[in-house]
Design an enzyme around this catalytic site. Structure first.
Site, PDB file in Angstrom:
ATOM      1  N   SER A   1       0.844  -1.196   0.000  1.00 49.02           N
ATOM      2  CA  SER A   1       0.000   0.000   0.000  1.00 49.02           C
ATOM      3  C   SER A   1       0.881   1.250   0.000  1.00 49.02           C
ATOM      4  O   SER A   1       1.673   1.449  -0.914  1.00 49.02           O
ATOM      5  CB  SER A   1      -0.955  -0.051   1.193  1.00 49.02           C
ATOM      6  OG  SER A   1      -1.989   0.893   1.049  1.00 49.02           O
TER       7      SER A   1
ATOM      8  N   ASP B   1      -9.236  -6.309  -4.741  1.00 49.75           N
ATOM      9  CA  ASP B   1      -8.847  -5.090  -4.032  1.00 49.75           C
ATOM     10  C   ASP B   1      -9.881  -3.998  -4.323  1.00 49.75           C
ATOM     11  O   ASP B   1     -10.022  -3.569  -5.468  1.00 49.75           O
ATOM     12  CB  ASP B   1      -7.453  -4.655  -4.500  1.00 49.75           C
ATOM     13  CG  ASP B   1      -6.866  -3.534  -3.662  1.00 49.75           C
ATOM     14  OD1 ASP B   1      -7.626  -2.639  -3.239  1.00 49.75           O
ATOM     15  OD2 ASP B   1      -5.638  -3.537  -3.453  1.00 49.75           O
TER      16      ASP B   1
ATOM     17  N   HIS C   1      -7.645  -5.339  -0.303  1.00 49.78           N
ATOM     18  CA  HIS C   1      -6.566  -4.389  -0.006  1.00 49.78           C
ATOM     19  C   HIS C   1      -6.172  -4.627   1.449  1.00 49.78           C
ATOM     20  O   HIS C   1      -6.728  -4.022   2.361  1.00 49.78           O
ATOM     21  CB  HIS C   1      -7.047  -2.950  -0.214  1.00 49.78           C
ATOM     22  CG  HIS C   1      -5.948  -1.939  -0.148  1.00 49.78           C
ATOM     23  ND1 HIS C   1      -5.115  -1.684  -1.211  1.00 49.78           N
ATOM     24  CD2 HIS C   1      -5.517  -1.148   0.862  1.00 49.78           C
ATOM     25  CE1 HIS C   1      -4.226  -0.771  -0.872  1.00 49.78           C
ATOM     26  NE2 HIS C   1      -4.453  -0.428   0.381  1.00 49.78           N
TER      27      HIS C   1
END
Length: 301
Positions: free
Chosen positions: A115, A249, A277
Site C-alpha cells: 500500500s 482489491d 486491499h
C-alpha cells in the site's frame, strides 16, 4: 493440505531495538541469518511493524532470507509527532527507509512494500536505485485511486467510495477495545472474499496499541504531503520488480497492478485470488512467500 498458519516460530527474531536515522528514532527488528539476502519490509499507512505477521515474517526468514521490519514514524515505538500536525513529508519517510538500511550496514536490499509502503518502494527504486536489489509491490498503485487524474485506472468500489464520502468518526484512541474495533472494521471494509481472520486482526491491533505510546499519531499518515506524481518516472526503475495484488482489491482494483506491470520494466505480476486491499491472509502465504523468495534469489543478486 498445508496450513500456512503453522509457521516457523518467531524465536529466530532478534529483539526489537531502536536506531537513530534521519533525525528520528525508529524501532526495528530482524529475523533470520544476517548473511542471507536482506529484505526490508515497509508497512502501509497507519501500520506499525506488527502488521507484518510474526509467523509470516518468520517463514520468510526460514526460507533463507534476512528480514527486517520497522515502525514507520508515528507508529509503534518510533518517534511520534503532534496528532493532526505532522511536520514531515513523504521524502522523510523515504529517507527513514534508507536510514534503516544504513543502520544494518546494508549497501542494498530487496524492498517489499505494501500500500503506502509500496508507493515508497517505487520511489526508492527511482531515487535510490543503488540501494535496491529488487522491488516487491503489494496492494499498491502507480497513481493512487482512479479518477479524473488517472482515468485509465479503475476507480475504487462504490461501497468504499461511499465510505470515504461519509466517513465515520475515528475511534477514541485512548480506548484499546475501540481502537481494535476500528482496525477490525477497516479490515472487513477492505478485504476480499477470503474470510477475515478476526482473532488474528484483534491480536495484531491490540499489540500495535500496546506498543504505541500515542496510538492516535498513526492517523498523521493521512495528512502528510506527497511529492510530484511518480507515474511518469516508473520507466526509470531498473530493479527487477514483482507485483503481488489481490484480485478483489476495492481500493486499487486489479487494473492498478496491471498498469504497474506494464509501466515498470522487468516486472512479473502474480494475482492473489480472493484477496482485497490488505496484508496477505494466511490462505495465500504459500503463494506470496514462494514468489518473494523466488524473486529475491540469485537471478537478481
Amino acid at each position: 493440505m498445508h496450513d500456512s498458519r503453522q509457521a516457523t516460530s518467531p524465536s529466530q527474531a532478534t529483539p526489537q531495538k531502536t536506531v537513530h536515522a534521519n533525525g528520528v528514532d525508529l524501532a526495528v527488528q530482524a529475523f533470520g541469518d544476517p548473511a542471507a539476502p536482506a529484505i526490508l519490509l515497509i508497512s502501509g499507512a497507519e501500520s506499525s511493524m506488527d502488521w507484518w505477521d510474526d509467523d509470516f515474517t518468520a517463514r520468510l526468514a526460514a526460507s533463507g532470507r534476512y528480514v527486517i521490519r520497522y515502525d514507520t514514524r508515528d507508529t509503534g515505538r518510533s518517534t511520534t509527532f503532534p496528532v493532526g500536525a505532522p511536520t514531515y513529508t513523504q521524502d522523510d519517510l523515504l529517507a527513514d527507509a534508507v536510514g534503516v538500511l544504513d543502520a544494518y550496514n546494508l549497501a542494498a536490499a530487496h524492498i517489499v512494500g505494501i500500500s503506502m509502503g509500496g508507493g515508497l518502494a517505487q520511489l526508492l527504486g527511482i531515487e535510490y536505485p543503488e540501494r535496491v536489489l529488487s522491488l516487491t509491490l503489494m496492494s499498491t498503485s502507480p497513481g493512487g485511486p482512479g479518477g479524473p487524474d488517472n482515468p485509465d485506472l479503475p476507480p475504487m468500489s462504490e461501497a468504499l467510495a461511499k465510505m470515504f464520502e461519509e466517513p465515520a468518526s475515528g475511534p477514541d484512541w485512548s480506548d484499546r477495545d475501540a481502537v481494535i474495533a476500528y482496525f477490525l472494521a477497516a479490515e472487513h471494509a477492505f478485504s476480499g472474499t477470503i474470510p477475515v481472520d478476526e482473532d488474528r486482526v484483534r491480536r495484531t491491533a491490540g499489540r500495535a496499541f500496546d506498543r504505541s505510546p500515542v496510538p492516535a499519531a498513526a492517523s498523521n499518515h493521512w495528512m502528510i504531503e506527497g511529492g510530484e506524481p511518480i507515474r511518469p518516472r516508473l520507466g526509470e526503475i531498473t530493479a527487477p520488480t514483482l507485483v503481488l495484488h489481490g484480485t478483489e482489491d476495492p481500493l486499487f482494483p486489479y487494473g492498478h497492478a496491471e498498469a504497474l506491470a506494464r509501466e515498470i520494466p522487468d516486472t512479473s505480476l502474480v494475482p492473489l485470488p480472493g484477496v482485497g486491499h490488505q496484508m496477505p491472509p494466511y490462505q495465500v502465504w504459500d503463494t506470496v512467500i514462494l514468489a518473494i523468495v523466488g524473486h529475491t534469489g540469485p537471478r537478481v543478486r
